[in-house]
Design a protein around this motif. Structure first.
Motif: not given
Ligand SMILES: Cc1cc2nc3c(=O)[nH]c(=O)nc-3n(C[C@H](O)[C@H](O)[C@H](O)COP(=O)(O)OP(=O)(O)OC[C@H]3O[C@@H](n4cnc5c(N)ncnc54)[C@H](O)[C@@H]3O)c2cc1C
Length: 397
Positions: A352-372
């Protein structure tokens, strides 16, 4: 009184605030309270600088808190900025971001010493290195091996995953079924040619492997829920072999440490005793991030002590009001963790992660504290749950 050994008390020193442990949590509590004029005793078994086993990954959230609480900026040689990110599963790349939100990589020896020095500069009085021989949560007070007794109106337990203050309150520091465990090694920098941060979701059960670039070395480790990984060393050797084929995994000496991986205490303390950071179980159950929450809970506890000493109201209530925000994040992350690490999803998730690059970006935004986690849960993971017929959602966390 919980005593490890009885000893005659020679002198009692009185403070507004007693803090046991000067990691990120204890130093944050100390600097917050000392700046407000409280008399603060900062007690640690080690003199600083001291080593601490940790990936040293400073997320966007951590960087924000360290600036807000300590006035420390990331633009220093203490940090190596990493903006390339790779998500893998058993060595196979499933998501890559060449322009990820920056992660600052640091060595805890220097990082913690800097935070400690800033707390001392704000006025905290240091007792380190010392051995604590008894803790009395009711007084509250701590007795040192040299016979001095330190007494406070509030005691903060910031003494890490195996907290002596938590043991004095509850008999044990953590639940062995819930605790996480990590193994790490520092490797020569020439094993990697860039500043890419890697997370491997297949390197351990209910956990992951990591490669974090540093100034002069790289940190490689694996970690996860201890009960789900009875042979963590085997996971470590396998992950090491993926990155350092030239090294004999049997001869590489790694170090291990516990981390309270999402096993947070709903009531972190009792009476005039507050627990913060790892001692309160405030480590993100999915990412393993603990430095940000250690600093933030330390600041909350320092503020609660200031409030309570000024108003005469109970310190625990003042702390609970503030720490609720962290608890909400922990609870949401625990629910999501049960979803993504459960057996039916574990093998579906990487695809699912491979097919949806937005999931990797969401993970990174979470680490960045941009989303919860509330955002992440709603936007991304419910999609997986729907595809699986919703069955895993009904499992308890
Ligand atoms: C392998 C591993 C990798 C990790 N990687 C990351 C990462 O990359 N990023 C991240 O954000 N988090 C990471 N974490 C989590 C992070 O290390 C912790 O959450 C964080 O250190 C918690 O800070 P703290 O101040 O609560 O406790 P600590 O940093 O553990 O500090 C506790 C302090 O208390 C002192 N102490 C302990 N017992 C006593 C005693 N009896 N008397 C006096 N002093 C005492 C210790 O000397 C220490 O100075 C990792 C953890 C592990 C185990």
């Amino acid at each position: 009184m919980t005593g490890f050994q009885t000893r005659r008390i020679l002198v009692t020193l009185q403070f507004d605030l007693l803090i046991l442990g000067s990691g990120p949590a204890g130093s944050a509590a100390a600097i917050t309270a000392a700046r407000a004029g409280l008399s603060v005793a900062l007690v640690d078994k080690s003199a600083f600088p001291r080593d601490k086993l940790c990936g040293g990954g400073i997320t966007g959230r951590s960087a924000r808190y360290m600036t807000e609480i300590f006035g420390l900026q990331a633009e220093r040689d203490l940090f190596l900025p990493s903006t390339r990110f790779r998500l893998t599963f058993e060595g196979r790349c499933i998501g890559e971001e060449p322009k990820a939100p920056v992660l600052q990589m640091t060595m805890r020896r220097e990082f913690d010493a800097e935070l400690h020095a800033r707390a001392v500069a704000a006025g905290a009085q240091v007792f380190a290195p010392v051995r604590v021989t008894a803790i009395d949560p009711d007084a509250p007070s701590v007795t040192l091996a040299d016979g001095r007794c330190l007494s406070g109106r509030v005691l903060i337990g910031a003494d890490g995953a195996n907290s002596a203050v938590a043991r004095a309150l509850y008999g044990r520091a953590f639940d062995p079924a819930e605790i996480g465990f990590g193994l790490e090694v520092e490797l020569d920098r020439d094993l990697t040619d860039d500043n890419t941060t890697e997370i491997d979701l297949g390197a351990a059960q209910w956990g992951y492997g990591w490669v974090f670039p540093k100034n002069g070395s790289i940190t490689l480790g694996v970690g996860g829920v201890h009960a789900k990984n009875p042979d963590m060393k085997a996971h470590f050797r396998k992950y090491l072999a993926l990155h350092a084929a030239k090294l004999d995994p049997e001869r590489v000496k790694c170090k291990g440490a516990y981390l309270p991986f999402g096993a947070y205490r709903k009531q972190p303390g009792r009476g005039s005793v507050l627990l913060v950071g790892d001692a309160a179980g405030l480590v993100d159950p999915i990412t393993g991030e603990g430095i940000a929450w250690a600093m933030k809970s330390g600041q909350f506890a320092g503020e609660a002590a200031i409030d309570a000493l000024h108003t005469g109201k109970p310190v625990m209530a003042a702390y609970m009001r503030r720490v609720r925000y962290i608890h909400t994040e922990m609870a949401a992350a625990r629910r999501i963790r049960a979803l993504i690490y459960s057996t039916p999803v574990r093998h579906y998730f990487p695809r699912a992660v491979e097919r949806n690059p937005s999931m990797t970006r969401s993970y990174l935004k979470l680490l960045a504290g941009e989303i919860d986690y509330a955002d992440l849960g709603h936007r991304v993971l419910w999609r997986i749950a729907r595809r699986l017929g919703g069955s895993v959602l009904r499992r308890p966390a």
